[in-house]
Design an enzyme around this catalytic site. Structure first.
Site, PDB file in Angstrom:
ATOM      1  CB  SER A  15      -0.923  -0.003   1.223  1.00  0.00           C
ATOM      2  OG  SER A  15      -1.846  -1.062   1.170  1.00  0.00           O
ATOM      3  NE  ARG A  40       1.738   4.395   9.830  1.00  0.00           N
ATOM      4  CZ  ARG A  40       1.538   3.114   9.518  1.00  0.00           C
ATOM      5  NH1 ARG A  40       0.325   2.586   9.592  1.00  0.00           N
ATOM      6  NH2 ARG A  40       2.543   2.373   9.131  1.00  0.00           N
ATOM      7  CG  HIS A  43      -1.950   2.935   4.805  1.00  0.00           C
ATOM      8  ND1 HIS A  43      -2.303   2.439   6.051  1.00  0.00           N
ATOM      9  CD2 HIS A  43      -1.825   1.857   3.999  1.00  0.00           C
ATOM     10  CE1 HIS A  43      -2.376   1.116   5.988  1.00  0.00           C
ATOM     11  NE2 HIS A  43      -2.093   0.742   4.759  1.00  0.00           N
TER      12      HIS A  43
END
Length: 208
Positions: A15, A40, A43
């Site tokens: 990812s 993040r 994500h």
């Protein structure tokens, strides 16, 4: 349809590879010191807008790391953010994750005063005899109360993660800290959420 054959333990790594590639393809260059936090958040949300709206005060990452290393705790404004923070990693430095939103005294006082539980929970956290990293992902009233305490000389936060989501007072509440001297990680605009607050905490924790 064609699916990638990815081992479960490699899904997160894959990812982040996709995120990095798509940022590069879009010509977006992130600050090296803060890129891991921004990625993040992307994500967690699959929203690349965080690449342009997530804002860091000078030295924010180093300041937050130092606080954690010295045993600071994290106070959130939702149980969702509380649940998402890696408590084991935080506790390895002597800190703990806390939320006072469900405390009976907080609910009672909020009702009596006609203010939000989030605001009262910030007041309660400010009375703790420890360094606190505030991770606000839902209630702009939490940020407003923290700023009010600071303006009144009652309490100055050591660090604020301000990513409440919504429409009422959200944008202006975030801007209060962008124009302050308090170290922060703030997402400008309406977007954010408890999952983003937890993601920011974990990004820094995982980097230590």
């Amino acid at each position: 349809m064609i699916f990638e054959n990815i081992r479960p333990e490699d899904i997160e790594k894959r990812s982040f590879e996709i995120i990095t590639r798509e940022l590069e393809e879009a010509g977006i260059i992130l600050d090296e010191k803060t890129a891991f936090v921004t990625k993040r958040c992307i994500h967690t949300s699959a929203d690349f807008e965080y690449a342009s709206t997530l804002t860091f005060s000078d030295g924010a990452i180093d300041i937050m790391r130092d606080l954690i290393r010295n045993g600071a705790s994290i106070v959130t404004d939702t149980n969702m953010a509380l649940a998402g923070i890696n408590k084991k990693k935080l506790s390895s430095f002597g800190g703990e994750a806390l939320s006072f939103m469900d405390d009976e005294d907080v609910a009672r006082e909020a009702k009596e005063r006609g203010i939000t539980r989030a605001a009262v929970s910030m007041e309660k956290a400010a009375k703790l005899d420890k360094d606190i990293i505030f991770a606000v992902g839902n209630a702009p009233t939490a940020l407003i109360k923290l700023h009010e305490l600071m303006e009144n000389g009652v309490y100055t936060p050591r660090f604020v993660i301000g990513v409440p989501v919504g429409f009422v007072n959200v944008v202006s509440a975030k801007e209060l800290f962008i124009s302050s001297d308090v170290p922060y990680i703030i997402n400008r605009g309406r977007k954010g959420g408890s999952n983003i607050a937890a993601a920011i905490c974990n990004a820094v924790l995982y980097s230590m």
